[in-house]
Design a protein around this motif. Structure first.
Motif, PDB file in Angstrom:
ATOM      1  N   THR A 139       0.947  -1.397  -0.286  1.00 42.16           N
ATOM      2  CA  THR A 139      -0.255  -0.056  -0.130  1.00 42.16           C
ATOM      3  C   THR A 139       0.653   0.980  -0.021  1.00 42.16           C
ATOM      4  O   THR A 139       0.205   2.221  -0.238  1.00 42.16           O
ATOM      5  CB  THR A 139      -1.172  -0.214   1.391  1.00 42.16           C
ATOM      6  OG1 THR A 139      -0.456   0.019   2.776  1.00 42.16           O
ATOM      7  CG2 THR A 139      -1.952  -1.598   1.496  1.00 42.16           C
ATOM      8  N   SER A 233      -6.254  -2.515   5.346  1.00 43.35           N
ATOM      9  CA  SER A 233      -5.779  -2.884   3.558  1.00 43.35           C
ATOM     10  C   SER A 233      -6.811  -3.806   3.099  1.00 43.35           C
ATOM     11  O   SER A 233      -6.671  -5.236   2.616  1.00 43.35           O
ATOM     12  CB  SER A 233      -4.680  -2.799   3.201  1.00 43.35           C
ATOM     13  OG  SER A 233      -4.587  -2.728   1.660  1.00 43.35           O
ATOM     14  N   SER A 235      -7.069  -5.019  -0.764  1.00 42.55           N
ATOM     15  CA  SER A 235      -6.589  -6.131  -2.309  1.00 42.55           C
ATOM     16  C   SER A 235      -7.114  -6.828  -3.206  1.00 42.55           C
ATOM     17  O   SER A 235      -7.560  -7.287  -3.151  1.00 42.55           O
ATOM     18  CB  SER A 235      -4.973  -6.137  -1.844  1.00 42.55           C
ATOM     19  OG  SER A 235      -4.574  -4.955  -1.152  1.00 42.55           O
ATOM     20  N   ASN A 239      -7.284  -0.402  -4.826  1.00 43.86           N
ATOM     21  CA  ASN A 239      -6.680  -0.973  -3.794  1.00 43.86           C
ATOM     22  C   ASN A 239      -7.263   0.300  -2.390  1.00 43.86           C
ATOM     23  O   ASN A 239      -7.254   1.297  -2.716  1.00 43.86           O
ATOM     24  CB  ASN A 239      -5.605  -0.479  -2.600  1.00 43.86           C
ATOM     25  CG  ASN A 239      -4.720  -2.196  -3.992  1.00 43.86           C
ATOM     26  OD1 ASN A 239      -3.884  -2.651  -2.622  1.00 43.86           O
ATOM     27  ND2 ASN A 239      -3.982  -1.933  -5.200  1.00 43.86           N
ATOM     28  N   LEU A 241      -8.233   1.881   1.682  1.00 47.44           N
ATOM     29  CA  LEU A 241      -7.372   1.373   3.467  1.00 47.44           C
ATOM     30  C   LEU A 241      -9.143   2.386   3.645  1.00 47.44           C
ATOM     31  O   LEU A 241      -9.244   2.973   3.862  1.00 47.44           O
ATOM     32  CB  LEU A 241      -6.797   2.409   2.983  1.00 47.44           C
ATOM     33  CG  LEU A 241      -5.507   2.532   2.230  1.00 47.44           C
ATOM     34  CD1 LEU A 241      -4.577   3.060   2.034  1.00 47.44           C
ATOM     35  CD2 LEU A 241      -5.111   0.682   2.538  1.00 47.44           C
ATOM     36  N   GLU A 263      -7.462   4.014  -3.918  1.00 49.96           N
ATOM     37  CA  GLU A 263      -6.429   4.217  -4.466  1.00 49.96           C
ATOM     38  C   GLU A 263      -7.372   4.930  -6.166  1.00 49.96           C
ATOM     39  O   GLU A 263      -8.504   5.295  -6.508  1.00 49.96           O
ATOM     40  CB  GLU A 263      -5.577   2.846  -4.899  1.00 49.96           C
ATOM     41  CG  GLU A 263      -5.243   2.990  -5.982  1.00 49.96           C
ATOM     42  CD  GLU A 263      -4.122   1.623  -6.392  1.00 49.96           C
ATOM     43  OE1 GLU A 263      -3.599   2.029  -7.433  1.00 49.96           O
ATOM     44  OE2 GLU A 263      -5.053   1.104  -6.068  1.00 49.96           O
TER      45      GLU A 263
END
Length: 347
Positions: A139, A233, A235, A239, A241, A263
């Motif tokens: 990340t 996180s 993925s 991505n 968070l 992201e």
């Protein structure tokens, strides 16, 4: 084990930086206490106990900022960020040096405001994690949209305890039944230290339990920091968070915050694209909240064999954040009957 109580030690979220502008005063209530937050002229944030030690006026209602102090609306006494009385307007040469307000340790990071709580008033023994670097190496180098404004979600006061939220980090099985995944996710990595409990789970049939060479794609990593902060996180093709924070307010009630960083992807400049992605990233949490808000704490739980180790490890780790305190009401377990709460908060 030591049954969880409502006065745990650690960092807890109490808002976002934008909630408290420069030279503004805001009332707060957490851990059964009334607090006041203010930002001085230099932008530094302070959190103090809320009641003026003169005649008990609440500094958060009508108080103002002057000379980097919060000023009581009742008689104008000035209290600085360290909780000291530094000025009495009708006795300017003699402030009251014997009375103090408790000054609470605070941190601001990526727009999140954290407060350190400890019933023994001990100083912080660890710092809040950096969500961009500490949830996983995959990340750190990515580019993210700011969380504000669409990724700041406040669920308000809920009838749940932080321990119930924390235990999701040890519970990959629930993803199939609560969130509709096709397979039971499996643990790929787990570790812990004095302040953190980390787990990473893999989604899909190709994963094998604790596979040492597993990669970070199609995974969910959770870094719990104390009992109130879960840094996640997620993925995959993109991505995401997420910081999920659960902070006790009073006995039986916690406030929940969700902060989301996405992201940056091609096409995000299309009107409504980022908001749509935020909605998708946060759509599942209300299902969890419904369960947590009506859940009873089972102690000991009746666990299937495949669940036992992770739950046992997490509950043992979490004990360190519940110091013995005569005034801390317990979260009663099923072994004690159906009543979940006991006593009153006496921090």
């Amino acid at each position: 084990m030591l049954t969880p109580h409502w006065l745990p030690t650690g960092w807890f979220q109490v808002g976002w930086s934008g909630d408290i502008p420069v030279d503004e005063v805001r009332p707060l209530r957490y851990f059964g206490r009334d607090l006041v937050a203010y930002r001085d002229g230099g932008g530094t944030l302070h959190v103090l106990d809320a009641y003026c030690r003169h005649l008990g006026g609440h500094l958060g209602y009508g108080g103002r900022v002057q000379d980097d102090c919060v000023v009581c609306p009742f008689h104008g006494w000035h209290w600085n960020g360290g909780g000291n009385n530094v000025h009495i307007p009708y006795q300017p040469d003699r402030p009251n040096r014997s009375r103090r307000l408790r000054a609470w340790p605070v941190r601001e990071q990526f727009g999140v405001v954290y407060l350190w709580h400890d019933v023994a008033s001990r100083e912080p023994s660890w710092e809040p994690p950096n969500i961009f670097t500490d949830t996983g190496p995959h990340t750190a180098a990515l580019d993210y949209h700011p969380a504000s404004p669409h990724g700041l979600i406040r669920y308000g006061a809920l009838p749940l305890h932080p321990q119930l939220v924390l235990e999701n980090a040890a519970d990959p099985i629930h993803f199939r039944y609560v969130h509709g995944t096709r397979h039971h996710p499996v643990f790929l990595r787990r570790w812990e230290d004095d302040a953190h409990w980390f787990s990473q789970i893999g989604f899909g049939s190709r994963w094998r339990e604790m596979e040492p060479d597993s990669h970070n794609g199609d995974t969910l990593s959770i870094l719990a920091a104390g009992v109130g902060l879960s840094f996640t996180s997620l993925s995959g093709s993109s991505n995401t968070l997420i910081l999920l924070s659960t902070t006790p307010v009073d006995v039986g009630t916690s406030e929940m915050f969700q902060t989301v960083w996405l992201e940056r992807l091609p096409g995000d400049d299309v009107p409504g694209a980022v908001e749509s992605r935020i909605d998708a990233a946060t759509a599942q949490l209300p299902h969890d909240i419904t369960i947590w808000s009506h859940q009873r704490f089972e102690d000991p739980p009746a666990l299937a064999t495949v669940e036992g180790r992770a739950f046992a490890d997490l509950r043992l780790w979490a004990r360190r954040f519940y110091p013995e305190s005569a005034g801390a009401p317990r979260l009663l377990s099923a072994a004690n009957g159906t009543v979940q709460l006991e006593g009153e908060m006496r921090p």
